[in-house]
Motif scaffolding. Structure first.
Motif, PDB file in Angstrom:
ATOM      1  N   ALA A  36       0.821  -1.206   0.000  1.00 42.33           N
ATOM      2  CA  ALA A  36       0.000   0.000   0.000  1.00 42.33           C
ATOM      3  C   ALA A  36       0.860   1.263   0.000  1.00 42.33           C
ATOM      4  O   ALA A  36       0.424   2.318  -0.469  1.00 42.33           O
ATOM      5  N   ARG A  37       2.102   1.171   0.508  1.00 40.30           N
ATOM      6  CA  ARG A  37       2.994   2.327   0.596  1.00 40.30           C
ATOM      7  C   ARG A  37       3.976   2.419  -0.580  1.00 40.30           C
ATOM      8  O   ARG A  37       4.790   3.337  -0.616  1.00 40.30           O
ATOM      9  N   VAL A  38       3.909   1.515  -1.533  1.00 45.50           N
ATOM     10  CA  VAL A  38       4.876   1.469  -2.638  1.00 45.50           C
ATOM     11  C   VAL A  38       4.945   2.803  -3.377  1.00 45.50           C
ATOM     12  O   VAL A  38       6.033   3.283  -3.698  1.00 45.50           O
ATOM     13  N   GLN A  39       3.821   3.420  -3.647  1.00 43.55           N
ATOM     14  CA  GLN A  39       3.803   4.670  -4.414  1.00 43.55           C
ATOM     15  C   GLN A  39       4.394   5.845  -3.636  1.00 43.55           C
ATOM     16  O   GLN A  39       4.971   6.748  -4.217  1.00 43.55           O
ATOM     17  N   MET A  40       4.249   5.829  -2.326  1.00 42.86           N
ATOM     18  CA  MET A  40       4.685   6.962  -1.505  1.00 42.86           C
ATOM     19  C   MET A  40       6.141   6.855  -1.056  1.00 42.86           C
ATOM     20  O   MET A  40       6.788   7.853  -0.798  1.00 42.86           O
ATOM     21  N   GLU A  41       6.651   5.654  -0.934  1.00 43.58           N
ATOM     22  CA  GLU A  41       7.988   5.443  -0.399  1.00 43.58           C
ATOM     23  C   GLU A  41       8.801   4.574  -1.348  1.00 43.58           C
ATOM     24  O   GLU A  41       8.264   3.959  -2.255  1.00 43.58           O
ATOM     25  N   LYS A  42      10.083   4.513  -1.097  1.00 42.09           N
ATOM     26  CA  LYS A  42      10.950   3.645  -1.905  1.00 42.09           C
ATOM     27  C   LYS A  42      10.897   2.237  -1.332  1.00 42.09           C
ATOM     28  O   LYS A  42      11.742   1.840  -0.534  1.00 42.09           O
ATOM     29  N   ILE A  43       9.894   1.506  -1.760  1.00 45.22           N
ATOM     30  CA  ILE A  43       9.707   0.128  -1.292  1.00 45.22           C
ATOM     31  C   ILE A  43       9.822  -0.784  -2.501  1.00 45.22           C
ATOM     32  O   ILE A  43       9.278  -0.495  -3.568  1.00 45.22           O
ATOM     33  N   ASP A  44      10.523  -1.878  -2.326  1.00 45.02           N
ATOM     34  CA  ASP A  44      10.691  -2.866  -3.393  1.00 45.02           C
ATOM     35  C   ASP A  44       9.380  -3.629  -3.560  1.00 45.02           C
ATOM     36  O   ASP A  44       9.060  -4.517  -2.773  1.00 45.02           O
ATOM     37  N   ALA A  45       8.612  -3.265  -4.575  1.00 43.73           N
ATOM     38  CA  ALA A  45       7.294  -3.865  -4.790  1.00 43.73           C
ATOM     39  C   ALA A  45       7.393  -5.365  -5.055  1.00 43.73           C
ATOM     40  O   ALA A  45       6.565  -6.134  -4.566  1.00 43.73           O
ATOM     41  N   ALA A  46       8.393  -5.786  -5.819  1.00 41.60           N
ATOM     42  CA  ALA A  46       8.529  -7.220  -6.133  1.00 41.60           C
ATOM     43  C   ALA A  46       8.776  -8.023  -4.860  1.00 41.60           C
ATOM     44  O   ALA A  46       8.211  -9.107  -4.682  1.00 41.60           O
ATOM     45  N   ARG A  47       9.600  -7.489  -3.985  1.00 44.37           N
ATOM     46  CA  ARG A  47       9.886  -8.182  -2.727  1.00 44.37           C
ATOM     47  C   ARG A  47       8.634  -8.244  -1.842  1.00 44.37           C
ATOM     48  O   ARG A  47       8.351  -9.271  -1.230  1.00 44.37           O
ATOM     49  N   ALA A  48       7.885  -7.157  -1.794  1.00 42.94           N
ATOM     50  CA  ALA A  48       6.655  -7.138  -1.000  1.00 42.94           C
ATOM     51  C   ALA A  48       5.623  -8.111  -1.562  1.00 42.94           C
ATOM     52  O   ALA A  48       4.949  -8.819  -0.818  1.00 42.94           O
ATOM     53  N   LYS A  49       5.510  -8.186  -2.895  1.00 43.08           N
ATOM     54  CA  LYS A  49       4.571  -9.125  -3.515  1.00 43.08           C
ATOM     55  C   LYS A  49       4.976 -10.570  -3.232  1.00 43.08           C
ATOM     56  O   LYS A  49       4.128 -11.411  -2.965  1.00 43.08           O
ATOM     57  N   ALA A  50       6.282 -10.849  -3.296  1.00 40.41           N
ATOM     58  CA  ALA A  50       6.762 -12.205  -3.007  1.00 40.41           C
ATOM     59  C   ALA A  50       6.458 -12.582  -1.560  1.00 40.41           C
ATOM     60  O   ALA A  50       6.044 -13.711  -1.278  1.00 40.41           O
ATOM     61  N   ALA A  51       6.641 -11.640  -0.638  1.00 43.19           N
ATOM     62  CA  ALA A  51       6.329 -11.905   0.772  1.00 43.19           C
ATOM     63  C   ALA A  51       4.846 -12.183   0.950  1.00 43.19           C
ATOM     64  O   ALA A  51       4.455 -13.090   1.702  1.00 43.19           O
ATOM     65  N   LEU A  52       4.007 -11.436   0.245  1.00 41.53           N
ATOM     66  CA  LEU A  52       2.568 -11.661   0.318  1.00 41.53           C
ATOM     67  C   LEU A  52       2.203 -13.032  -0.249  1.00 41.53           C
ATOM     68  O   LEU A  52       1.411 -13.770   0.351  1.00 41.53           O
ATOM     69  N   GLU A  53       2.798 -13.406  -1.376  1.00 41.21           N
ATOM     70  CA  GLU A  53       2.531 -14.731  -1.964  1.00 41.21           C
ATOM     71  C   GLU A  53       2.929 -15.851  -1.009  1.00 41.21           C
ATOM     72  O   GLU A  53       2.208 -16.839  -0.870  1.00 41.21           O
ATOM     73  N   ARG A  54       4.076 -15.719  -0.345  1.00 38.97           N
ATOM     74  CA  ARG A  54       4.515 -16.742   0.607  1.00 38.97           C
ATOM     75  C   ARG A  54       3.530 -16.851   1.769  1.00 38.97           C
ATOM     76  O   ARG A  54       3.153 -17.952   2.172  1.00 38.97           O
ATOM     77  N   ALA A  55       3.108 -15.711   2.297  1.00 39.20           N
ATOM     78  CA  ALA A  55       2.170 -15.715   3.423  1.00 39.20           C
ATOM     79  C   ALA A  55       0.844 -16.341   3.010  1.00 39.20           C
ATOM     80  O   ALA A  55       0.276 -17.167   3.743  1.00 39.20           O
ATOM     81  N   LEU A  56       0.339 -15.985   1.839  1.00 36.46           N
ATOM     82  CA  LEU A  56      -0.926 -16.554   1.370  1.00 36.46           C
ATOM     83  C   LEU A  56      -0.809 -18.058   1.136  1.00 36.46           C
ATOM     84  O   LEU A  56      -1.739 -18.814   1.451  1.00 36.46           O
ATOM     85  N   SER A  57       0.322 -18.505   0.600  1.00 35.81           N
ATOM     86  CA  SER A  57       0.539 -19.939   0.383  1.00 35.81           C
ATOM     87  C   SER A  57       0.518 -20.696   1.701  1.00 35.81           C
ATOM     88  O   SER A  57      -0.078 -21.766   1.811  1.00 35.81           O
ATOM     89  N   ARG A  58       1.172 -20.125   2.707  1.00 38.31           N
ATOM     90  CA  ARG A  58       1.182 -20.766   4.034  1.00 38.31           C
ATOM     91  C   ARG A  58      -0.235 -20.871   4.594  1.00 38.31           C
ATOM     92  O   ARG A  58      -0.629 -21.921   5.102  1.00 38.31           O
ATOM     93  N   LEU A  59      -0.984 -19.781   4.481  1.00 35.85           N
ATOM     94  CA  LEU A  59      -2.356 -19.790   5.020  1.00 35.85           C
ATOM     95  C   LEU A  59      -3.240 -20.785   4.265  1.00 35.85           C
ATOM     96  O   LEU A  59      -4.047 -21.488   4.875  1.00 35.85           O
ATOM     97  N   GLN A  60      -3.100 -20.861   2.949  1.00 37.71           N
ATOM     98  CA  GLN A  60      -3.887 -21.805   2.162  1.00 37.71           C
ATOM     99  C   GLN A  60      -3.521 -23.234   2.508  1.00 37.71           C
ATOM    100  O   GLN A  60      -4.384 -24.090   2.662  1.00 37.71           O
ATOM    101  N   ALA A  61      -2.227 -23.513   2.623  1.00 39.78           N
ATOM    102  CA  ALA A  61      -1.795 -24.874   2.965  1.00 39.78           C
ATOM    103  C   ALA A  61      -2.282 -25.279   4.355  1.00 39.78           C
ATOM    104  O   ALA A  61      -2.664 -26.416   4.568  1.00 39.78           O
ATOM    105  N   ALA A  62      -2.296 -24.316   5.267  1.00 40.45           N
ATOM    106  CA  ALA A  62      -2.738 -24.605   6.638  1.00 40.45           C
ATOM    107  C   ALA A  62      -4.259 -24.634   6.745  1.00 40.45           C
ATOM    108  O   ALA A  62      -4.797 -24.967   7.798  1.00 40.45           O
ATOM    109  N   GLY A  63      -4.946 -24.302   5.653  1.00 42.90           N
ATOM    110  CA  GLY A  63      -6.402 -24.325   5.668  1.00 42.90           C
ATOM    111  C   GLY A  63      -7.012 -23.101   6.322  1.00 42.90           C
ATOM    112  O   GLY A  63      -8.163 -23.118   6.725  1.00 42.90           O
ATOM    113  N   SER A  64      -6.237 -22.018   6.402  1.00 47.93           N
ATOM    114  CA  SER A  64      -6.720 -20.792   7.049  1.00 47.93           C
ATOM    115  C   SER A  64      -6.876 -19.658   6.054  1.00 47.93           C
ATOM    116  O   SER A  64      -6.707 -18.509   6.387  1.00 47.93           O
ATOM    117  N   ASP A  65      -7.175 -19.990   4.813  1.00 42.15           N
ATOM    118  CA  ASP A  65      -7.312 -18.932   3.792  1.00 42.15           C
ATOM    119  C   ASP A  65      -8.666 -18.404   3.873  1.00 42.15           C
ATOM    120  O   ASP A  65      -9.342 -17.689   3.839  1.00 42.15           O
TER     121      ASP A  65
END
Length: 113
Positions: free
Chosen positions: A84-113
């Motif tokens: 959400a802050r990518v446009q306002m600050e110097k944040i690596d969007a690709a790294r943030a997206k990868a972190a989000l994908e990993r978190a979502l994968s964990r939640l889906q695998a654990a059945g908590s999606d």
């Protein structure tokens, strides 16, 4: 049967499958055998099928029962906040997206999606 998330979408591998090499995206990896299903969060990598053998090389793989759901939810929130802050600050969007994908994968695998 194995179900995995490739870069081209979900794929299913059954006994006798033709030889295959594909890249994997972060997602839920399912192994169905003897009436049970094992779920894993797999984070990017490669999948190879040859002679009824499946080989997976990935950055990380976590069994559903080993995933700390609270920690994955916190990681998801942090990644969403960074995105959400990518446009306002110097944040690596690709790294943030990868972190989000990993978190979502964990939640889906654990059945908590």
């Amino acid at each position: 049967m194995i179900i995995a998330r490739s870069i081209d979408g979900d794929i299913g591998i059954m006994p006798g499958h033709a030889p295959l090499v594909t890249m994997l995206r972060s997602g839920v990896f399912r192994v169905r055998a003897a009436g049970t299903v094992q779920r894993l969060a797999v984070h990017n990598g490669y999948l190879s099928v040859r002679d009824n053998t499946v080989l997976v090389l990935s950055e990380a793989a976590e069994r559903a029962e080993e995933i700390d759901v609270d920690r994955a939810l916190a990681a998801k929130r942090r990644a969403e906040e960074r995105l959400a802050r990518v446009q306002m600050e110097k944040i690596d969007a690709a790294r943030a997206k990868a972190a989000l994908e990993r978190a979502l994968s964990r939640l889906q695998a654990a059945g908590s999606d």
